[in-house]
Design an enzyme around this catalytic site. Sequence first.
Site, mmCIF file in Angstrom:
data_model
loop_
_atom_site.group_PDB
_atom_site.id
_atom_site.type_symbol
_atom_site.label_atom_id
_atom_site.label_comp_id
_atom_site.label_asym_id
_atom_site.label_seq_id
_atom_site.Cartn_x
_atom_site.Cartn_y
_atom_site.Cartn_z
ATOM 1 N N ASP A 91 72.611 48.296 40.766
ATOM 2 C CA ASP A 91 71.980 48.862 39.565
ATOM 3 C C ASP A 91 71.219 47.749 38.831
ATOM 4 O O ASP A 91 70.491 46.988 39.475
ATOM 5 C CB ASP A 91 73.063 49.533 38.699
ATOM 6 C CG ASP A 91 72.499 50.472 37.663
ATOM 7 O OD1 ASP A 91 72.279 50.025 36.522
ATOM 8 O OD2 ASP A 91 72.270 51.637 37.987
ATOM 9 N N TYR A 126 67.439 49.441 29.019
ATOM 10 C CA TYR A 126 66.387 50.276 29.606
ATOM 11 C C TYR A 126 65.068 50.092 28.883
ATOM 12 O O TYR A 126 64.003 50.071 29.485
ATOM 13 C CB TYR A 126 66.801 51.750 29.585
ATOM 14 C CG TYR A 126 67.859 52.070 30.606
ATOM 15 C CD1 TYR A 126 69.205 51.839 30.328
ATOM 16 C CD2 TYR A 126 67.525 52.561 31.859
ATOM 17 C CE1 TYR A 126 70.176 52.090 31.278
ATOM 18 C CE2 TYR A 126 68.490 52.825 32.811
ATOM 19 C CZ TYR A 126 69.816 52.583 32.515
ATOM 20 O OH TYR A 126 70.784 52.839 33.450
ATOM 21 N N HIS A 175 76.549 55.236 44.610
ATOM 22 C CA HIS A 175 76.017 54.211 43.723
ATOM 23 C C HIS A 175 77.047 53.177 43.298
ATOM 24 O O HIS A 175 76.711 52.010 43.119
ATOM 25 C CB HIS A 175 75.415 54.909 42.498
ATOM 26 C CG HIS A 175 74.718 54.018 41.541
ATOM 27 N ND1 HIS A 175 73.500 53.437 41.817
ATOM 28 C CD2 HIS A 175 75.055 53.591 40.299
ATOM 29 C CE1 HIS A 175 73.119 52.707 40.776
ATOM 30 N NE2 HIS A 175 74.041 52.779 39.843
#
Lengths: 392, 450
Positions: free
Chosen positions: A181, A305, A357
């Site tokens: 990630d 983000y 993930h």
Amino acid sequence: MSSSESPFQINVPEEKLTTLHAKLELATFPDELEDAGWKYGAPLADIKRLTERWRNEYDWRKHEKELNQELPMFTRDIDVDGFGPLNIHYVHKKSEAVDAIPLLFCHGWPGSFLEVRKILPLLTASSPEHPSFHVVALSLPGFGFSEAPHTQGFALNQYAEVAHKLMLALGYNEYVTQGGDWGCIITRRMASVYGGRHHKAWHTNFPVAESPSWKSPLSFLSFLLTPLRTVWFHTKGHGYFNEQSTQPQTLGYSLADSPVGLLAWIYEKLVVWTDNYQWSDDEVLTWISLYWFSRAGPAASLRIYFELADDCEDLGPNPTIPMGASYFPRELIVLPAAWLRRLNNVIFESHHKSGGHFAAIERPEELVQDVRKMFAKGSPAFAIVPGRSGYT
Amino acid sequence: MRSPFGNLGDRWIEPHYHGGGLHTVPQHWTRTEEQIEVQFRVGPMGNVLNFHPNKPRTHLTCTLTTMSSPESPFQINVPDEKITTLHAKLELVTFPDELEDAGWKYGAPLADIKRLTERWRNEYDWRKHEKELNQELPMFTRDIDVYGFGTLNIHYVYKKSEAVDAIPLLFCHGWPGSFLEVRKILPLLTASSPEHPSFHVVALSLPGFGFSEAPHTQGFGINQYAEVAHKLMLALSYNEYVTQGGDWGFLITRKMASVYGGKHHKAWHTNTPLADPPSWKSPLSFLSFLLTPWSPEEKAGIERSTWFHTKGSGYVSEQSTQPQTLGYSLADSPVGLLAWIYEKLVIWTDNYQWSDDEVLTWISLYWFSQCRARCFPSHLLRCLGPNPTIPMGMSYFPKEIQCRWLRRSNNTGGHFAATERPEELVRDVRKMFAKGSPAFAIVSGRSGYT
């Protein structure tokens, strides 16, 4: 550059637990369409059940104690150019093998240092059969028990700088990394900036690469065969990304004020991003509680983000240091391995038949096996940190 | 056209109309307490032929339900317990931190949200505002039957003009709007005068908004929203009507214009016109589009649209893909809901000076509404469907969030035109239906003038 280390134990103030329970007592749920399943988001029955448990039976202190026992944790100040010192929280466990390879484990969102839990004993286990590692698993700034930046513009270079300086502060002038990630993006930047001299090799379970240009017909063809999972992620699974990268503060009010809101927001990813992993309720609640009780609060974790949005557009130069890639079929972005090989110095690759993930949680043995293989005798990355083969 | 069955007792039944007059038979049927089972002949095009008691009954047996129930007057009366819960949650509020000098860059600013929360908790008097709304807005509810979805109880504002032949107008809100947006324009639209047309105004709460019931099953799409709005007008005996809508109200009234246009829906006005730029399929327009330099206003409009698509669409992305996940936060945290909506109220408007109580009333309506407004699947945004042919009016406001390809008609104003620029909006609607306009007296026998 950094202050001295202090041992750290998680010890959430009683008042925070009281507030959590008061909010859970008042929880108000939305309705749900008939037979909605997972179609519109996290199902109501799941969230109600988890909330009920969180309110009544889930014992945070028990899990807090377990974490303190299993994970040797510390904090220290790391000075970041232009941002001042940030107090960084990390797990640090050494292998019994004296010349084990220093490895930094870097999480993402909605991950945390907690993801090192299962792989820590495996990575640090010493043996004549495989390399072992001294493991450092930091909480990224704004996550876990690390301080969050206070000013704007804390972007990819800064996250890489913190991670790098932490390794140096621990006396690891040369090290390797494992990340997924954001951890992949950050360790990739470390590889570009500190690669060669300090950062010797990097492994990821989130192998992303830029798509090849239209000039290459075979690559274009493989682009057309992009797996449905990747398409799904970009069309249906991107809402959180779009909001968090544009209006993280607005979303932050909800996640900071509503434990149920936070639970749903993260739980959806824990389920949808994994390959049928059987989360126990307590596993979920410990994960969410860590976000709820985090030092900077759950809203701070969203900012990565926003701040890295430009970096995501242009990941920067490809690193040249040796790279290892583990492909899990239920990862969010599944791209042809050829693309990665074209742009990076890939010396290790593995393709798994299951897993998603959160590889360190779902497939800890497989992930560790891959990392061991990457640094094993006979591999190009063997003893890449000079004097540290990791074998006993 | 009336049903071939005429009236059955005190209810009447109408087949579903579609497009250019074909009578299509719905696939799904709903059950209510009173079921009427009928059989009728179906022609080769799927159209319902005249029912004749002596002719053989073939092809189809189905249960028709009543289309709507009688109207009930409605007053907002939030139970005390809901107010108590709201206050208990506000007492326990936990705020996030904020980066230094963040301003609006990362979302709604902390100082604003803290101030509004403080007021909501301490000074804001919901009962006072509730009373004002009840006094100002004549409200009602009635059941509307939706094919395949059963009956939904629909809440609406309904005020008639003194002008007997005022034009029936449906006002249709969007998200995060509500029936509340009719508040300022209601007295203006219904004002009768020899100088301008006036209107009988109906402002519904869309299913799932305000005090309207939400659908319980999946698949409630644009056609269904349009059906509810249309049937409401028919239930109020407005066989012919016009509409005014923005945001989702634009898309819904546009669908109404396609489906019910001509026969029932006579003209439509919007303050959020969405259009694609001319394509190569219309060579002259396309050429003109390519060659005509952008005016400063058009450039500003394009910048605004670009901003919306790159920085302002996060909410669309989440609400159109994982609305349930988001819904837990908005249902559980009043401050979360406040921030989520307040951000839009400010950045979508043109420097409109919201008072704190205006914001809190707006948010409280969402908080106290029957159900959380579920948001619409993203495919609805892409399937605009055929262009309507009935007369259309457009008002452009420069701070609207989507691009304009055409001229502006107003110098200021944004997305919530009925709140920000009520006089200008009403002026535009009046002009559209004024003497000398192509839409004058478009609803037969109703010029709206005294």
